[in-house]
Design a protein around this motif. Sequence first.
Motif, PDB file in Angstrom:
ATOM      1  N   ASP A   2       0.823  -1.202   0.000  1.00 22.38           N
ATOM      2  CA  ASP A   2       0.000   0.000   0.000  1.00 22.38           C
ATOM      3  C   ASP A   2       0.865   1.263   0.000  1.00 22.38           C
ATOM      4  OD1 ASP A   2      -2.298  -1.519  -0.130  1.00 22.38           O
ATOM      5  OD2 ASP A   2      -2.722  -1.373   2.004  1.00 22.38           O
ATOM      6  N   LEU A   3       1.981   1.225   0.742  1.00 21.04           N
ATOM      7  CA  LEU A   3       2.868   2.393   0.746  1.00 21.04           C
ATOM      8  C   LEU A   3       3.485   2.622  -0.629  1.00 21.04           C
ATOM      9  CD1 LEU A   3       4.637   1.985   4.197  1.00 21.04           C
ATOM     10  CD2 LEU A   3       2.853   3.614   3.577  1.00 21.04           C
ATOM     11  N   LYS A   4       3.786   1.545  -1.343  1.00 21.85           N
ATOM     12  CA  LYS A   4       4.313   1.688  -2.707  1.00 21.85           C
ATOM     13  C   LYS A   4       3.267   2.320  -3.619  1.00 21.85           C
ATOM     14  CE  LYS A   4       7.661  -2.082  -2.587  1.00 21.85           C
ATOM     15  NZ  LYS A   4       8.033  -3.386  -3.138  1.00 21.85           N
ATOM     16  N   MET A   5       2.006   1.921  -3.463  1.00 24.45           N
ATOM     17  CA  MET A   5       0.928   2.484  -4.282  1.00 24.45           C
ATOM     18  C   MET A   5       0.761   3.970  -3.990  1.00 24.45           C
ATOM     19  SD  MET A   5      -2.558   3.480  -4.025  1.00 24.45           S
ATOM     20  CE  MET A   5      -3.084   2.686  -2.544  1.00 24.45           C
ATOM     21  N   VAL A   6       0.773   4.344  -2.715  1.00 27.03           N
ATOM     22  CA  VAL A   6       0.648   5.759  -2.344  1.00 27.03           C
ATOM     23  C   VAL A   6       1.851   6.533  -2.858  1.00 27.03           C
ATOM     24  CG1 VAL A   6       0.592   7.353  -0.387  1.00 27.03           C
ATOM     25  CG2 VAL A   6      -0.846   5.309  -0.369  1.00 27.03           C
ATOM     26  N   ASN A   7       3.016   5.924  -2.786  1.00 28.50           N
ATOM     27  CA  ASN A   7       4.219   6.575  -3.300  1.00 28.50           C
ATOM     28  C   ASN A   7       4.098   6.861  -4.793  1.00 28.50           C
ATOM     29  OD1 ASN A   7       6.832   7.628  -2.738  1.00 28.50           O
ATOM     30  ND2 ASN A   7       7.678   5.897  -3.867  1.00 28.50           N
ATOM     31  N   ARG A   8       3.495   5.946  -5.545  1.00 27.96           N
ATOM     32  CA  ARG A   8       3.288   6.178  -6.982  1.00 27.96           C
ATOM     33  C   ARG A   8       2.392   7.393  -7.209  1.00 27.96           C
ATOM     34  NH1 ARG A   8       3.205   0.586  -7.170  1.00 27.96           N
ATOM     35  NH2 ARG A   8       0.949   0.497  -7.164  1.00 27.96           N
ATOM     36  N   LEU A   9       1.386   7.579  -6.347  1.00 27.74           N
ATOM     37  CA  LEU A   9       0.524   8.762  -6.457  1.00 27.74           C
ATOM     38  C   LEU A   9       1.350  10.042  -6.290  1.00 27.74           C
ATOM     39  CD1 LEU A   9      -2.578   7.742  -4.291  1.00 27.74           C
ATOM     40  CD2 LEU A   9      -2.448   7.836  -6.788  1.00 27.74           C
ATOM     41  N   ILE A  10       2.267  10.028  -5.325  1.00 25.79           N
ATOM     42  CA  ILE A  10       3.097  11.206  -5.066  1.00 25.79           C
ATOM     43  C   ILE A  10       4.058  11.452  -6.224  1.00 25.79           C
ATOM     44  CG2 ILE A  10       4.894  12.153  -3.551  1.00 25.79           C
ATOM     45  CD1 ILE A  10       3.418  10.631  -1.241  1.00 25.79           C
ATOM     46  N   VAL A  11       4.693  10.404  -6.714  1.00 29.58           N
ATOM     47  CA  VAL A  11       5.624  10.545  -7.845  1.00 29.58           C
ATOM     48  C   VAL A  11       4.871  11.025  -9.087  1.00 29.58           C
ATOM     49  CG1 VAL A  11       7.160   9.276  -9.399  1.00 29.58           C
ATOM     50  CG2 VAL A  11       7.309   8.905  -6.925  1.00 29.58           C
ATOM     51  N   ASP A  12       3.696  10.480  -9.351  1.00 26.11           N
ATOM     52  CA  ASP A  12       2.892  10.908 -10.499  1.00 26.11           C
ATOM     53  C   ASP A  12       2.426  12.353 -10.362  1.00 26.11           C
ATOM     54  OD1 ASP A  12       3.210   8.423 -11.645  1.00 26.11           O
ATOM     55  OD2 ASP A  12       1.193   7.714 -11.148  1.00 26.11           O
ATOM     56  N   ALA A  13       2.266  12.822  -9.122  1.00 21.58           N
ATOM     57  CA  ALA A  13       1.802  14.192  -8.884  1.00 21.58           C
ATOM     58  C   ALA A  13       2.813  15.233  -9.360  1.00 21.58           C
ATOM     59  CB  ALA A  13       1.491  14.392  -7.408  1.00 21.58           C
ATOM     60  N   GLN A  14       4.053  14.819  -9.580  1.00 22.43           N
ATOM     61  CA  GLN A  14       5.056  15.752 -10.081  1.00 22.43           C
ATOM     62  C   GLN A  14       4.664  16.306 -11.450  1.00 22.43           C
ATOM     63  OE1 GLN A  14       8.937  13.913  -9.894  1.00 22.43           O
ATOM     64  NE2 GLN A  14       8.476  13.078  -7.889  1.00 22.43           N
ATOM     65  N   LYS A  15       3.811  15.593 -12.165  1.00 24.47           N
ATOM     66  CA  LYS A  15       3.357  16.055 -13.485  1.00 24.47           C
ATOM     67  C   LYS A  15       2.423  17.250 -13.376  1.00 24.47           C
ATOM     68  CE  LYS A  15       3.571  11.348 -15.188  1.00 24.47           C
ATOM     69  NZ  LYS A  15       2.783  10.138 -15.366  1.00 24.47           N
ATOM     70  N   TYR A  16       1.663  17.355 -12.285  1.00 26.03           N
ATOM     71  CA  TYR A  16       0.690  18.448 -12.178  1.00 26.03           C
ATOM     72  C   TYR A  16       0.916  19.370 -10.969  1.00 26.03           C
ATOM     73  CZ  TYR A  16      -1.666  14.917  -9.248  1.00 26.03           C
ATOM     74  OH  TYR A  16      -1.968  13.963  -8.301  1.00 26.03           O
ATOM     75  N   ILE A  17       1.875  19.052 -10.113  1.00 25.43           N
ATOM     76  CA  ILE A  17       2.250  19.961  -9.021  1.00 25.43           C
ATOM     77  C   ILE A  17       3.685  20.402  -9.320  1.00 25.43           C
ATOM     78  CG2 ILE A  17       2.557  20.276  -6.544  1.00 25.43           C
ATOM     79  CD1 ILE A  17       0.585  17.961  -6.103  1.00 25.43           C
ATOM     80  N   LYS A  18       3.826  21.543  -9.930  1.00 26.45           N
ATOM     81  CA  LYS A  18       5.113  21.993 -10.465  1.00 26.45           C
ATOM     82  C   LYS A  18       6.203  22.143  -9.407  1.00 26.45           C
ATOM     83  CE  LYS A  18       3.472  22.000 -14.538  1.00 26.45           C
ATOM     84  NZ  LYS A  18       3.614  20.757 -15.249  1.00 26.45           N
ATOM     85  N   LEU A  19       5.875  22.535  -8.182  1.00 31.53           N
ATOM     86  CA  LEU A  19       6.882  22.715  -7.138  1.00 31.53           C
ATOM     87  C   LEU A  19       7.417  21.392  -6.584  1.00 31.53           C
ATOM     88  CD1 LEU A  19       5.364  25.604  -4.970  1.00 31.53           C
ATOM     89  CD2 LEU A  19       7.390  25.715  -6.418  1.00 31.53           C
ATOM     90  N   LEU A  20       6.712  20.302  -6.822  1.00 27.53           N
ATOM     91  CA  LEU A  20       7.068  19.002  -6.254  1.00 27.53           C
ATOM     92  C   LEU A  20       8.208  18.368  -7.046  1.00 27.53           C
ATOM     93  CD1 LEU A  20       6.413  16.767  -4.203  1.00 27.53           C
ATOM     94  CD2 LEU A  20       4.671  15.943  -5.792  1.00 27.53           C
ATOM     95  N   SER A  21       9.316  18.090  -6.356  1.00 31.44           N
ATOM     96  CA  SER A  21      10.475  17.494  -7.027  1.00 31.44           C
ATOM     97  C   SER A  21      10.547  15.997  -6.748  1.00 31.44           C
ATOM     98  CB  SER A  21      11.763  18.161  -6.551  1.00 31.44           C
ATOM     99  OG  SER A  21      12.071  17.761  -5.230  1.00 31.44           O
ATOM    100  N   GLY A  22      11.382  15.320  -7.514  1.00 31.79           N
ATOM    101  CA  GLY A  22      11.548  13.881  -7.403  1.00 31.79           C
ATOM    102  C   GLY A  22      12.139  13.417  -6.087  1.00 31.79           C
ATOM    103  N   ASP A  23      12.753  14.334  -5.343  1.00 31.71           N
ATOM    104  CA  ASP A  23      13.327  13.964  -4.050  1.00 31.71           C
ATOM    105  C   ASP A  23      12.253  13.619  -3.028  1.00 31.71           C
ATOM    106  OD1 ASP A  23      15.818  14.486  -5.093  1.00 31.71           O
ATOM    107  OD2 ASP A  23      15.979  16.470  -4.202  1.00 31.71           O
ATOM    108  N   PHE A  24      11.062  14.162  -3.213  1.00 24.15           N
ATOM    109  CA  PHE A  24       9.995  13.966  -2.230  1.00 24.15           C
ATOM    110  C   PHE A  24       9.155  12.764  -2.609  1.00 24.15           C
ATOM    111  CE2 PHE A  24      11.350  18.196  -1.408  1.00 24.15           C
ATOM    112  CZ  PHE A  24      11.298  18.263  -0.027  1.00 24.15           C
ATOM    113  N   SER A  25       9.375  11.693  -1.855  1.00 21.59           N
ATOM    114  CA  SER A  25       8.633  10.460  -2.040  1.00 21.59           C
ATOM    115  C   SER A  25       8.731   9.659  -0.749  1.00 21.59           C
ATOM    116  CB  SER A  25       9.200   9.653  -3.212  1.00 21.59           C
ATOM    117  OG  SER A  25      10.534   9.270  -2.943  1.00 21.59           O
ATOM    118  N   ILE A  26       7.927   8.623  -0.664  1.00 19.97           N
ATOM    119  CA  ILE A  26       8.004   7.723   0.486  1.00 19.97           C
ATOM    120  C   ILE A  26       9.145   6.750   0.210  1.00 19.97           C
ATOM    121  CG2 ILE A  26       6.833   5.970   1.860  1.00 19.97           C
ATOM    122  CD1 ILE A  26       4.186   7.247   0.988  1.00 19.97           C
TER     123      ILE A  26
END
Length: 142
Positions: free
Chosen positions: A1-25
């Motif tokens: 489940d944490l991996k699935m949530v992490n994918r949501l955060i990584v995918d959010a980099q496409k539409y949240i411009k300030l979010l960088s790849g360093d921020f993930s679970i």
Amino acid sequence: DLKMVNRLIVDAQKYIKLLSGDFSIKIEKIAFEQYSPDYGYTKIMCTPYTFTGKVSKYPIYLSFMSKMNTRKYSVSGELYYEKDGHISKGTVNIWMEQVAYSGGTGWLFKLKEVDKKLAIVEAKTNLRPDKYGQPTVVYKKQ
């Protein structure tokens, strides 16, 4: 489940411009067992009833966290499961200290079920603080 949530955060980099790849679970940083009597660790909590005695909508929740004895990276949050076992809502907080004692950068994600899928519905960060220095909303799902 944490991996699935992490994918949501990584995918959010496409539409949240300030979010960088360093921020993930970082799953390898999650404390799955007690490592110190002074700090918490990841647990599954069973709460079948509310304080008033009613059957709980979320009878199980996962409270997760990284080891809190380091300042460079921390993650914590909760995932709430409905009776049928699917995640219906949650939160994720990720904090990174870039330079020693700089205060660091943090992201707070709010998760909810949208069209029967878990989604990020709100993201806050201190990259755009309010006049009091608190994180502000930089993304809100319509």
